[in-house]
Design a protein around this motif. Structure first.
Motif, PDB file in Angstrom:
ATOM      1  N   VAL A 157      45.564 -14.610  79.016  1.00 53.28           N
ATOM      2  CA  VAL A 157      44.563 -13.766  78.383  1.00 53.28           C
ATOM      3  C   VAL A 157      43.269 -13.812  79.178  1.00 53.28           C
ATOM      4  O   VAL A 157      42.870 -14.860  79.690  1.00 53.28           O
ATOM      5  CB  VAL A 157      44.297 -14.180  76.920  1.00 53.28           C
ATOM      6  CG1 VAL A 157      45.547 -14.022  76.080  1.00 53.28           C
ATOM      7  CG2 VAL A 157      43.778 -15.608  76.826  1.00 53.28           C
ATOM      8  N   GLU A 158      42.636 -12.661  79.285  1.00 52.47           N
ATOM      9  CA  GLU A 158      41.322 -12.614  79.927  1.00 52.47           C
ATOM     10  C   GLU A 158      40.276 -13.116  78.943  1.00 52.47           C
ATOM     11  O   GLU A 158      40.389 -12.921  77.730  1.00 52.47           O
ATOM     12  CB  GLU A 158      40.983 -11.195  80.390  1.00 52.47           C
ATOM     13  CG  GLU A 158      39.630 -11.114  81.081  1.00 52.47           C
ATOM     14  CD  GLU A 158      39.460  -9.890  81.957  1.00 52.47           C
ATOM     15  OE1 GLU A 158      38.304  -9.524  82.222  1.00 52.47           O
ATOM     16  OE2 GLU A 158      40.479  -9.307  82.383  1.00 52.47           O
ATOM     17  N   ILE A 159      39.232 -13.751  79.496  1.00 51.28           N
ATOM     18  CA  ILE A 159      38.141 -14.269  78.663  1.00 51.28           C
ATOM     19  C   ILE A 159      36.802 -13.927  79.304  1.00 51.28           C
ATOM     20  O   ILE A 159      36.710 -13.668  80.506  1.00 51.28           O
ATOM     21  CB  ILE A 159      38.221 -15.801  78.478  1.00 51.28           C
ATOM     22  CG1 ILE A 159      38.197 -16.511  79.849  1.00 51.28           C
ATOM     23  CG2 ILE A 159      39.471 -16.180  77.690  1.00 51.28           C
ATOM     24  CD1 ILE A 159      38.073 -18.025  79.761  1.00 51.28           C
ATOM     25  N   GLY A 160      35.750 -13.944  78.481  1.00 55.43           N
ATOM     26  CA  GLY A 160      34.407 -13.868  79.016  1.00 55.43           C
ATOM     27  C   GLY A 160      34.052 -15.164  79.730  1.00 55.43           C
ATOM     28  O   GLY A 160      34.618 -16.220  79.444  1.00 55.43           O
ATOM     29  N   HIS A 161      33.091 -15.116  80.640  1.00 55.38           N
ATOM     30  CA  HIS A 161      32.849 -16.274  81.520  1.00 55.38           C
ATOM     31  C   HIS A 161      32.308 -17.492  80.780  1.00 55.38           C
ATOM     32  O   HIS A 161      32.325 -18.597  81.318  1.00 55.38           O
ATOM     33  CB  HIS A 161      31.912 -15.883  82.663  1.00 55.38           C
ATOM     34  CG  HIS A 161      30.497 -15.623  82.248  1.00 55.38           C
ATOM     35  ND1 HIS A 161      30.101 -14.432  81.679  1.00 55.38           N
ATOM     36  CD2 HIS A 161      29.388 -16.401  82.327  1.00 55.38           C
ATOM     37  CE1 HIS A 161      28.803 -14.488  81.431  1.00 55.38           C
ATOM     38  NE2 HIS A 161      28.347 -15.666  81.809  1.00 55.38           N
ATOM     39  N   ASP A 207      59.084 -13.514  77.786  1.00 53.90           N
ATOM     40  CA  ASP A 207      58.838 -14.603  78.728  1.00 53.90           C
ATOM     41  C   ASP A 207      57.370 -14.666  79.138  1.00 53.90           C
ATOM     42  O   ASP A 207      56.863 -15.731  79.503  1.00 53.90           O
ATOM     43  CB  ASP A 207      59.691 -14.418  79.984  1.00 53.90           C
ATOM     44  CG  ASP A 207      61.157 -14.242  79.654  1.00 53.90           C
ATOM     45  OD1 ASP A 207      61.765 -15.200  79.146  1.00 53.90           O
ATOM     46  OD2 ASP A 207      61.683 -13.132  79.876  1.00 53.90           O
ATOM     47  N   LEU A 208      56.716 -13.508  79.077  1.00 57.09           N
ATOM     48  CA  LEU A 208      55.341 -13.410  79.538  1.00 57.09           C
ATOM     49  C   LEU A 208      54.586 -12.434  78.642  1.00 57.09           C
ATOM     50  O   LEU A 208      55.060 -11.323  78.400  1.00 57.09           O
ATOM     51  CB  LEU A 208      55.299 -12.925  80.993  1.00 57.09           C
ATOM     52  CG  LEU A 208      53.938 -12.643  81.615  1.00 57.09           C
ATOM     53  CD1 LEU A 208      53.076 -13.905  81.666  1.00 57.09           C
ATOM     54  CD2 LEU A 208      54.103 -12.043  83.018  1.00 57.09           C
ATOM     55  N   ILE A 209      53.431 -12.866  78.160  1.00 63.46           N
ATOM     56  CA  ILE A 209      52.539 -11.993  77.398  1.00 63.46           C
ATOM     57  C   ILE A 209      51.204 -11.919  78.125  1.00 63.46           C
ATOM     58  O   ILE A 209      50.653 -12.938  78.553  1.00 63.46           O
ATOM     59  CB  ILE A 209      52.333 -12.502  75.958  1.00 63.46           C
ATOM     60  CG1 ILE A 209      53.668 -12.491  75.195  1.00 63.46           C
ATOM     61  CG2 ILE A 209      51.312 -11.640  75.220  1.00 63.46           C
ATOM     62  CD1 ILE A 209      53.564 -13.035  73.776  1.00 63.46           C
ATOM     63  N   LEU A 210      50.697 -10.717  78.257  1.00 65.83           N
ATOM     64  CA  LEU A 210      49.418 -10.465  78.912  1.00 65.83           C
ATOM     65  C   LEU A 210      48.460  -9.854  77.897  1.00 65.83           C
ATOM     66  O   LEU A 210      48.888  -9.129  76.994  1.00 65.83           O
ATOM     67  CB  LEU A 210      49.585  -9.478  80.070  1.00 65.83           C
ATOM     68  CG  LEU A 210      50.694  -9.761  81.081  1.00 65.83           C
ATOM     69  CD1 LEU A 210      50.949  -8.522  81.939  1.00 65.83           C
ATOM     70  CD2 LEU A 210      50.316 -10.943  81.958  1.00 65.83           C
ATOM     71  N   SER A 211      47.182 -10.119  78.055  1.00 65.79           N
ATOM     72  CA  SER A 211      46.214  -9.427  77.211  1.00 65.79           C
ATOM     73  C   SER A 211      44.814  -9.515  77.789  1.00 65.79           C
ATOM     74  O   SER A 211      44.384 -10.570  78.250  1.00 65.79           O
ATOM     75  CB  SER A 211      46.199 -10.009  75.790  1.00 65.79           C
ATOM     76  OG  SER A 211      45.367  -9.222  74.950  1.00 65.79           O
ATOM     77  N   ASN A 212      44.138  -8.376  77.776  1.00 66.17           N
ATOM     78  CA  ASN A 212      42.707  -8.319  78.031  1.00 66.17           C
ATOM     79  C   ASN A 212      42.081  -7.734  76.769  1.00 66.17           C
ATOM     80  O   ASN A 212      41.791  -6.546  76.691  1.00 66.17           O
ATOM     81  CB  ASN A 212      42.401  -7.441  79.247  1.00 66.17           C
ATOM     82  CG  ASN A 212      40.914  -7.366  79.538  1.00 66.17           C
ATOM     83  OD1 ASN A 212      40.107  -8.060  78.936  1.00 66.17           O
ATOM     84  ND2 ASN A 212      40.533  -6.488  80.455  1.00 66.17           N
ATOM     85  N   PRO A 213      41.900  -8.564  75.745  1.00 67.12           N
ATOM     86  CA  PRO A 213      41.431  -8.062  74.453  1.00 67.12           C
ATOM     87  C   PRO A 213      39.929  -7.804  74.473  1.00 67.12           C
ATOM     88  O   PRO A 213      39.230  -8.222  75.399  1.00 67.12           O
ATOM     89  CB  PRO A 213      41.769  -9.213  73.506  1.00 67.12           C
ATOM     90  CG  PRO A 213      41.596 -10.428  74.358  1.00 67.12           C
ATOM     91  CD  PRO A 213      42.072 -10.028  75.728  1.00 67.12           C
ATOM     92  N   PRO A 214      39.419  -7.116  73.473  1.00 64.91           N
ATOM     93  CA  PRO A 214      37.962  -7.017  73.359  1.00 64.91           C
ATOM     94  C   PRO A 214      37.370  -8.422  73.242  1.00 64.91           C
ATOM     95  O   PRO A 214      37.870  -9.246  72.476  1.00 64.91           O
ATOM     96  CB  PRO A 214      37.765  -6.227  72.055  1.00 64.91           C
ATOM     97  CG  PRO A 214      39.060  -5.496  71.839  1.00 64.91           C
ATOM     98  CD  PRO A 214      40.116  -6.404  72.390  1.00 64.91           C
ATOM     99  N   TYR A 215      36.298  -8.706  74.013  1.00 64.71           N
ATOM    100  CA  TYR A 215      35.710 -10.044  73.917  1.00 64.71           C
ATOM    101  C   TYR A 215      34.196 -10.056  74.122  1.00 64.71           C
ATOM    102  O   TYR A 215      33.596 -11.106  74.333  1.00 64.71           O
ATOM    103  CB  TYR A 215      36.378 -11.015  74.889  1.00 64.71           C
ATOM    104  CG  TYR A 215      36.298 -10.662  76.361  1.00 64.71           C
ATOM    105  CD1 TYR A 215      35.122 -10.829  77.084  1.00 64.71           C
ATOM    106  CD2 TYR A 215      37.415 -10.214  77.051  1.00 64.71           C
ATOM    107  CE1 TYR A 215      35.060 -10.548  78.445  1.00 64.71           C
ATOM    108  CE2 TYR A 215      37.379  -9.932  78.403  1.00 64.71           C
ATOM    109  CZ  TYR A 215      36.193 -10.102  79.098  1.00 64.71           C
ATOM    110  OH  TYR A 215      36.145  -9.816  80.445  1.00 64.71           O
TER     111      TYR A 215
END
Length: 282
Positions: A237-241, A180-188
């Motif tokens: 997902v986390e991203i760079g600014h 139902d939910l996927i999270l990620s803070n991948p290398p970026y």
């Protein structure tokens, strides 16, 4: 023997050339050395004798080693997480991912965290959603061990399964099912980015860098998400600014719509990805 108050003044002066938060760093290190909270330190321990080992901790910080690696712990979402040089240090900015996820998916049954590191994102969500079960995927054996320790320490190991997995390798998602939910803070981070020594020299490069533009892991992971999401599932997902546009484009090519979330400083921080409901026309 010098007192804590005097030692804090000296430590602040020692750390000032290399830290913008020298006094705070000194207080956090002292509280750790005393085995108390920072508030307890400031309220009632300033006249104590300086604990053994404090000076060595200050020297480690003066060499730009992050405070969290010196103390071995970092707070995230109000929870204590063990950290080691095998893991990225959870940042307060990443709480934006947790907030966006909880708002967008208030009652997840199954949660997947891709590149779980310390387990911070997954364990924060499971802490808030007692009905949820989760899986954390991590390719670093050292980080995986830390994630398992954190799950156990927070009493969440019964609902959080931490397992080896690398989304750049074929078959990594076999048998995982849908979420139902996927999270990620991948290398970026771009491979030639100008990072502070405390990051570049101490945090794991494999969890930071993702090619010339910092987009390599998004290009690999995002096209695989729809096969892992339930029909109404979402990913955050986390991203760079400066990456909102390029990552949203990658998501769009993979059949997903993207909604931007900003952190408390107003910087682009996360994208909420959902299955596209309507076809796009040229």
């Amino acid at each position: 023997m010098s007192k804590v108050a005097q030692a804090l003044v000296a430590a602040t002066q020692r750390l000032a050339p290399t830290s913008d938060t020298a006094r705070l760093d000194a207080e956090v290190l002292m509280a750790h050395a005393l085995g108390c909270s920072r508030s307890s330190l400031l309220l009632s321990r300033m006249g104590d004798a300086v604990p053994e080992g404090f000076a060595a901790m200050v020297e480690r910080r003066a060499a730009q080693e992050p405070v969290a690696y010196v103390t071995g712990v970092q707070e995230f979402w109000g929870l204590p997480f063990k950290v080691t040089p095998d893991t990225l240090i959870p940042r307060g900015d990443s709480e934006t991912i947790v907030e966006a996820a909880l708002d967008a998916c208030p009652a997840p049954a199954r949660v997947l965290d891709c590149g779980t590191g310390t387990g911070a994102l997954l364990l924060a969500v499971l802490h808030e959603r007692p009905q949820a079960q989760g899986i954390g995927i991590e390719r670093s054996a050292g980080a995986l061990a830390v994630a398992r320790e954190n799950a156990a320490a927070l009493g969440l190991d019964g609902r959080a399964t931490m397992q080896a997995g690398d989304w750049t390798q074929a078959g990594w998602a076999d048998g995982l099912g849908r979420f139902d939910l996927i999270l990620s803070n991948p290398p970026y981070v771009e491979e030639d980015a100008d990072l502070s020594p405390s990051v570049r020299d101490y945090e794991p490069a494999s969890a930071l860098f993702a090619g010339r533009q910092g987009l390599d892991d998004y290009a690999c992971l995002l096209p695989q998400l729809l096969d892992l999401l339930t029909p109404a599932g979402v990913a955050v997902v986390e991203i760079g600014h400066q990456q909102a546009g390029p990552v949203a484009q990658i998501a769009g090519q993979a059949g997903m719509d993207a909604q931007l979330f900003r952190d408390l400083a107003g910087r682009a921080r996360a994208l909420l990805l959902s299955r596209r409901q309507f076809p796009q026309f040229p």
